[in-house]
Write an enzyme that holds these catalytic residues in place. Structure first.
Site, PDB file in Angstrom:
ATOM      1  N   CYS A 251      -5.754  -2.712   2.699  1.00 28.17           N
ATOM      2  CA  CYS A 251      -5.554  -2.592   4.143  1.00 28.17           C
ATOM      3  C   CYS A 251      -6.796  -2.993   4.924  1.00 28.17           C
ATOM      4  CB  CYS A 251      -5.102  -1.168   4.481  1.00 28.17           C
ATOM      5  SG  CYS A 251      -4.446  -0.983   6.163  1.00 28.17           S
TER       6      CYS A 251
ATOM      7  N   GLU B  41       0.839  -1.206   0.000  1.00 26.55           N
ATOM      8  CA  GLU B  41       0.000   0.000   0.000  1.00 26.55           C
ATOM      9  C   GLU B  41       0.876   1.259   0.000  1.00 26.55           C
ATOM     10  OE1 GLU B  41      -3.545   2.022   2.740  1.00 26.55           O
ATOM     11  OE2 GLU B  41      -2.223   0.500   3.586  1.00 26.55           O
TER      12      GLU B  41
ATOM     13  N   LYS C 184      -9.773   2.244  -3.256  1.00 29.06           N
ATOM     14  CA  LYS C 184     -10.316   1.852  -1.953  1.00 29.06           C
ATOM     15  C   LYS C 184     -11.683   2.479  -1.729  1.00 29.06           C
ATOM     16  CE  LYS C 184      -8.849   1.398   2.889  1.00 29.06           C
ATOM     17  NZ  LYS C 184      -7.818   1.749   3.880  1.00 29.06           N
TER      18      LYS C 184
END
Length: 491
Positions: A366, A259, A314
């Site tokens: 994440c 990430e 995301k």
């Protein structure tokens, strides 16, 4: 034990202990059998408590659970949030106390709305509905769900059938029915036996692997978080990941950086990424976590170069990490609230899988990996799953190991390999059964190499998501509600 002789003070102490036992049932301790014990302790004596006393018992459980199991938030606030020790301790205490309100509300509603008959069933159903509430209310925090602890237990084969909430429901039923069985009641013992024996008859594998494996390399740069977004940090990140990539001994089919591996925007990084790609084999794909920007805002993303197409943005952002709730009031009050990177924008709508190295890849960045239904939606059109993460914020705490355990459960739920590339650990390759096939040591700059297989077909959970488990939990509560209502009318 006679429930009516269990004093509230003893009940509160037991609840605090039960919260700690729940933490021990999860990674890294993995004492999965403690999860039903903890639920049994919470159920024990609850009928003698008033709604207010039950709420306080639930709050004490939450203090024990999150005070021990989510203590890593202090590291995020103090070590990486530029916040003094007293303020970090105060914010951590507020965080724990606020999360403890979820089990408090669950037990208050349980005692307020249900009666004593079929209590073992209605308590288990209410507990799971409380976990669902915690998953989604106020952006959600589905961390340390009791079902997650069962990834190594004999109950694990239930995961591809109904997901983490079905595991939570069966675990909770084991705890409540276990209390009833200890009172020398046969029926609860029979139900427990059925719930634990059915997995023996379930299919060992719901999906089927492709014949050829894909060679992958997951890079873990182990770069310091505090200087990441400085000019020096950008140079270090580029030098580290480009050098590690060019130094790979074999030519993998797919290389993954974690990430925000390069702390810059995609348009700034693309010339550098293309330079790295030029030194790789023509069929090699490179995926990296990176920030994107356009007229719609800033996005935490995964992009690819070489033998890769598409990108992922995301959708479920982390409050205080990627955006600041009540920004006009909080920014500048405490250093922790001053985000080092731009405020992110959540992606909207469905996103197609990334195509890379001949694989169709469903992504979760994440924190998204902890949301079972979000990952299931990504798995429906994908052959493998990818999660990139920056667990540097957790430091040397329980957080990264708990995070890894949840990724393992997502693999098992969906019958998909999971590639987990992190900044400083735990980087791992997880197979479709939730087993770790390769793992890199934490806090080390290294490249983890291994193989993944494209998986065909979908599990029942991937097809339906969690709603059958939610429905089952609701149906267990309803008889208790009806009986309670008739009891109140009779009085």
């Amino acid at each position: 034990m006679n429930e009516r002789r269990l004093s509230p003070a003893i009940g509160y102490l037991i609840a605090l202990i039960a919260g700690g036992l729940t933490t021990l049932s999860a990674a890294p301790f993995a004492l999965w059998w403690l999860a039903p014990v903890a639920i049994g302790l919470m159920y024990l004596g609850i009928q003698a408590f008033s709604p207010g006393q039950a709420a306080l018992k639930g709050w004490c459980y939450g203090l024990g659970l999150f005070g021990s199991g989510a203590s890593w938030v202090y590291i995020s606030i103090h070590d990486y949030g530029y916040t003094s020790m007293p303020v970090a301790a105060m914010l951590t205490a507020l965080f724990v106390a606020a999360l403890a309100l979820f089990p408090a509300a669950t037990l208050w509603l349980y005692r307020r709305l249900t009666g004593p008959r079929l209590a073992a069933l209605s308590f288990a159903g209410a507990w799971v509905l409380g976990e669902v509430l915690r998953t989604y209310l106020f952006t959600g925090f589905p961390w340390l769900l009791i079902g997650t602890s069962q990834v190594n237990s004999p109950l694990a084969p239930w995961a591809p059938v109904g997901g983490v909430y079905l595991l939570s429901l069966i675990t909770a039923l084991t705890g409540t029915l276990g209390v009833e069985a200890l009172r020398r009641r046969l029926a609860p013992a029979v139900i427990i036996a059925v719930l634990w024996l059915v997995p023996l008859a379930l299919p060992g594998q719901w999906t089927r692997p492709a014949e050829d494996a894909t060679r992958v390399a997951l890079l873990q740069g182990n770069l310091p978080q505090l200087t990441k977004w400085s000019a020096e940090g950008q140079r270090d990140a580029w030098n580290t990941y480009s050098t590690m990539t060019s130094g790979l001994a074999d030519d993998p089919d797919l290389i993954v950086w974690p990430e925000a591996a390069l702390p810059m925007f995609e348009d700034q990084a693309m010339p550098l990424l293309e330079r790295v790609q030029a030194g790789l084999a023509p069929d090699t794909a490179l995926l990296t976590g990176i920030l994107q920007r356009d007229v719609g805002g800033y996005f935490n993303s995964v992009v690819g170069v070489g033998n890769a197409s598409g990108h992922y943005r995301k959708a479920h952002l982390v409050p205080f990490g990627e955006y600041l709730p009540l920004e006009s009031l909080l920014r500048g009050v405490v250093a922790f609230f001053d985000l080092p990177a731009p405020t992110m924008t959540p992606a909207q709508g469905a996103q197609a899988p990334i195509q890379a190295a001949g694989l169709s890849i469903g992504s979760a960045i994440c924190y998204e990996i902890v949301y079972a239904d979000l990952v299931a939606s990504r798995a429906r059109g994908a052959e493998v799953l990818l999660t990139v993460s920056n667990d540097t914020w957790f430091g040397d705490s329980l957080g990264p190991l708990q995070h890894l355990q949840m990724a393992r459960l997502r693999a098992l739920e969906n019958g998909r390999y999971v590639m987990r590339a992190t900044s400083n650990g735990v980087t791992a390759i997880i197979d479709d059964q939730g087993r770790i096939t390769a793992q890199a040591p934490q806090f080390t700059a290294t490249a983890l190499t291994g193989e993944v297989r494209a998986m065909q077909g979908i599990t029942p959970f991937t097809r339906t998501g969690s709603w059958p488990a939610w429905l089952a939990a609701t149906l267990l509560v309803l008889p208790g509600l009806a009986l309670s209502g008739r009891r109140r009318l009779a009085t």
